[in-house]
Write an enzyme that holds these catalytic residues in place. Structure first.
Site, PDB file in Angstrom:
ATOM      1  N   PRO A 139       0.803  -1.227   0.000  1.00  0.00           N
ATOM      2  CA  PRO A 139       0.000   0.000   0.000  1.00  0.00           C
ATOM      3  C   PRO A 139       0.835   1.277   0.000  1.00  0.00           C
ATOM      4  CG  PRO A 139      -0.880  -1.587   1.573  1.00  0.00           C
ATOM      5  CD  PRO A 139       0.426  -2.146   1.097  1.00  0.00           C
ATOM      6  N   THR A 164       3.914   1.971  -1.405  1.00  0.00           N
ATOM      7  CA  THR A 164       4.443   2.334  -2.719  1.00  0.00           C
ATOM      8  C   THR A 164       3.338   2.429  -3.762  1.00  0.00           C
ATOM      9  OG1 THR A 164       4.990   0.003  -3.081  1.00  0.00           O
ATOM     10  CG2 THR A 164       6.749   1.443  -2.284  1.00  0.00           C
ATOM     11  N   GLU A 186       0.468   3.332 -14.304  1.00  0.00           N
ATOM     12  CA  GLU A 186       0.045   4.285 -15.320  1.00  0.00           C
ATOM     13  C   GLU A 186      -1.376   4.802 -15.154  1.00  0.00           C
ATOM     14  OE1 GLU A 186       2.329   3.078 -19.282  1.00  0.00           O
ATOM     15  OE2 GLU A 186       1.908   1.373 -17.994  1.00  0.00           O
TER      16      GLU A 186
END
Length: 719
Positions: free
Chosen positions: A606, A608, A678
């Site tokens: 969680p 990173t 992304e």
């Protein structure tokens, strides 16, 4: 396919293989394993690794946009202090021009010093090598290169000649024109996004040397095996004779594949028989390492009065170079997002005299989501419908174009959770209704999505005699925390604490593995690590529990396991919410708060993961309000190719920004990851643009939303 090898058995053992059951490591916040090294400076990046007899190379880039090199004044430069060599098209080693690597043909810019042609401004024409970087730079700047200049063309717009549709870039279902004609409400609008650059904190750098009969490369890259294989192909070497390592990387975002500086450094190291380092300046990074193409997009939506889409059309145009076709696939964004009776989406390109674009964080989805999610907001406005309700009305049961089932799809769950957290229900939908002194306030929302794929990779796990485990995989940690995530995955698969697992990455000798890209890195690598760990556990001694000296190793690749994923549509989803303040007297736009809620599969770490979401959203703010690379049509080169002229979001631009997620593991693979690298940028710019409309009552269809554009829109509104 699974294989396993056992190390040579020793006569005595130093420890046992038995381990007690441990708490699950995955899903618990962990600081990065290398965090202390990075903050203390102990972590060495590609431009910092010490070598004896190190020489330094400095690239010389063309100052014309099209033509040929007439002469290079190398004699005067070779006489300067410390200069060792001047490489150019007249004396450089030959490389192959037909290499097809794991990710296709490398950018032709890697075929440096092979001819006298100059296809665009910033094309490498020489490498000056000297004893120090200062000497190399001084000599490079003194090198006189004369050109036979030719007329160039870098103009990019929707009606210019030369536009074409690449193969497999058009998708059609139903008759778009018929459904548009039958629609009660139609949106037909054009949207533009500018050229954008990766601007990673760490500029590109590489050191090359020959050692023990092998080419060794120390690099900042997104995939060491990828770089090694491409270099082997270019220089006609046995792949086993190339060894690439990239221990620490300070950001990449799509730009850190094989580039001209790699090849130039290898050429120089081969000629001089000593290590050669090439570090790019920020301006050289802008010129030689790729960028996101500008886009011109047309979106046509047709709907019934209740908001059901009859027609969905999206046409995208991007530029490419005259060297290599690159498609910024923005029109693919809506193919899986919204149902409609008719779909027509197409990506077109036009070649001009510029460097080749490349992948950049959320390629296609980032600019494509700006156009589609802005157009949906316009449609909701014309329908008098809540933007979230409009999206819910057009949720597909299966893939709108493919007809395949979704592995899972929790887009509406993201909107519901986000709306509750953001206070969306209290929103007055009418524009230009809220003020805070001189500021007009507005809120907006948009959807995000990104494919959730996996690529075959190879990993090995070794049970060591001291009771620890070593994982080897050619992964790349480009700042995402992948090394830490893989440690947690391995710990759970081995049923031990993370402290007993050492993950070694970024070494091409560890075998083929996917690159850090496409939000598929940790998922692909994690799957391989789990498979190897499970195989190892089956091989560990069950009776005596003894581990021989040298350990026991299991090595696994996941090609057959991953093949089954193609039977479903697999995507991560998210909902972006933004509140902005707009000063219509000055044109200033400020984002006051942002919230993103994501369904991105299983969250490994969680700490990173949140950093990745927030980082993507921060980039979305930058995309919406700041980032715009400008080219001078007269010279063909960039204006302000540095971080003074190319503006990115800074601390003062980043508001109260929050990232949350809902449970959404992929049910068909052992990791359950969908990817977080992304999706954070996708939809963010549209949410901000929609909030600017809500604040001002005027649409902004061109990025970035600069003050002058706000002022012009305000003037048109008042006219």
């Amino acid at each position: 396919m699974t294989t396993a090898t056992t190390a040579t058995t020793a006569t005595t053992a130093t420890t046992t293989a038995s381990t007690a059951a441990q708490p699950h490591a995955v899903g618990v916040a962990h600081t990065r394993i290398e965090a202390r090294d990075k903050v203390t400076g102990a972590a060495r990046y590609a431009g910092e690794i010490p070598f004896t007899e190190l020489a330094h190379g400095w690239l010389v880039l063309s100052t014309v946009a099209r033509g040929s090199v007439r002469s290079i004044g190398e004699d005067a430069v070779r006489a300067l202090p410390g200069v060792l060599s001047v490489l150019h098209h007249g004396n450089a080693p030959r490389v192959k021009d037909d290499v097809i690597g794991a990710l296709g043909r490398p950018d032709p810019i890697v075929e440096v010093f092979q001819h006298d042609r100059v296809p665009h401004a910033g094309w490498p024409v020489a490498l000056v090598v000297a004893e120090t970087s200062e000497q190399a730079r001084e000599a490079a700047e003194a090198l006189v290169v004369e050109y036979d200049e030719e007329p160039h063309d870098i103009a990019f717009h929707a009606d210019r000649p030369g536009i074409y549709t690449p193969q497999d870039m058009e998708a059609t279902k139903g008759d778009l024109d018929t459904q548009l004609a039958a629609s009660d409400v139609v949106v037909d609008a054009a949207y533009t996004t500018p050229e954008q650059h990766h601007t990673a904190m760490e500029p590109h750098a590489v050191t090359a040397r020959w050692h023990d009969g092998r080419l060794q490369v120390f690099d900042s890259n997104q995939g060491s095996k990828w770089i090694a294989d491409d270099l082997a192909g270019l220089f006609s070497l046995d792949p086993a004779a190339v060894h690439v390592r990239s221990e620490h990387v300070g950001g990449a975002f799509g730009s850190k594949g094989l580039r001209a500086h790699h090849v130039a450094a290898v050429m120089a190291a081969t000629e001089l028989h000593r290590p050669v380092r090439v570090v790019l300046t920020r301006r050289q990074v802008f010129a030689t390492t790729g960028y996101r193409s500008p886009t011109v997009q047309r979106v046509r939506l047709g709907a019934d009065p209740d908001g059901r889409l009859r027609a969905f059309g999206h046409e995208n145009l991007n530029l490419t170079s005259n060297l290599r076709e690159f498609v910024e696939g923005s029109a693919a964004f809506g193919r899986t997002m919204y149902d409609a009776d008719a779909h027509h989406t197409v990506n077109r390109v036009v070649p001009v005299d510029v460097a080749t674009p490349t992948w950049m964080r959320a390629p296609g989805e980032a600019p494509g989501s700006f156009a589609v999610e802005s157009a949906l907001d316009e449609l909701a406005e014309r329908l008098g419908m809540d933007p979230i309700a409009l999206r819910a009305r057009n949720e597909p049961a299966v893939g709108p174009m493919s007809g395949l089932p979704f592995s899972s799809r929790r887009l509406i769950g993201c909107f519901e959770d986000g709306a509750s957290r953001f206070g969306w229900a209290d929103r007055d939908p009418r524009p230009r209704m809220r003020r805070d002194g001189r500021w007009l306030l507005g809120t907006g929302t948009a959807a995000s999505t990104f494919p959730a794929g996996a690529v075959p990779s190879t990993a090995s796990v070794t049970a060591e005699p001291d009771g620890t485990f070593t994982v080897r995989i050619t992964a790349a940690d480009v700042g995402t925390g992948a090394r830490t995530a893989l440690t947690l995955i391995a710990a759970d698969a081995l049923d031990v604490t993370p402290e007993r697992v050492r993950v070694r990455i970024a070494d091409s000798d560890f075998g083929p593995a996917w690159v850090a890209g496409g939000s598929m890195g940790t998922r692909s690598w994690g799957w391989a690590v789990i498979a190897a760990a499970r195989d190892l556990r089956e091989r560990l001694p069950l009776t005596s529990g003894e581990i021989p000296d040298g350990g026991i190793t299991a090595r696994t690749d996941t090609a057959e396991l991953i093949a089954a994923l193609a039977k479903k549509e697999r995507y991560a989803y998210g909902a972006q919410f933004a509140e902005v303040a707009v000063d219509v007297a000055t044109g200033e736009v400020r984002v006051r708060r942002m919230l993103g809620v994501f369904a991105a599969g299983r969250i490994i770490n969680p700490l990173t993961a949140r950093s990745q979401f927030v980082g993507g959203m921060t980039w979305g703010i930058s995309m919406a309000l700041h980032e715009e690379a400008v080219r001078d049509e007269a010279s063909g080169g960039h204006v302000g190719a540095d971080l003074a002229g190319y503006h990115v979001a800074a601390h003062a631009d980043v508001p109260d920004i929050q990232a949350e997620w809902i449970d959404d593991p992929d049910p068909d693979d052992p990791v359950g990851i969908k990817g977080v690298g992304e999706i954070g940028i996708v939809g963010t710019a549209a949410a901000i643009a929609n909030a600017v409309w809500h604040a001002t009552g005027v649409r902004q269809r061109d990025l970035p939303i600069r003050p002058d554009r706000v002022l012009l829109a305000e003037a048109r509104r008042d006219a």
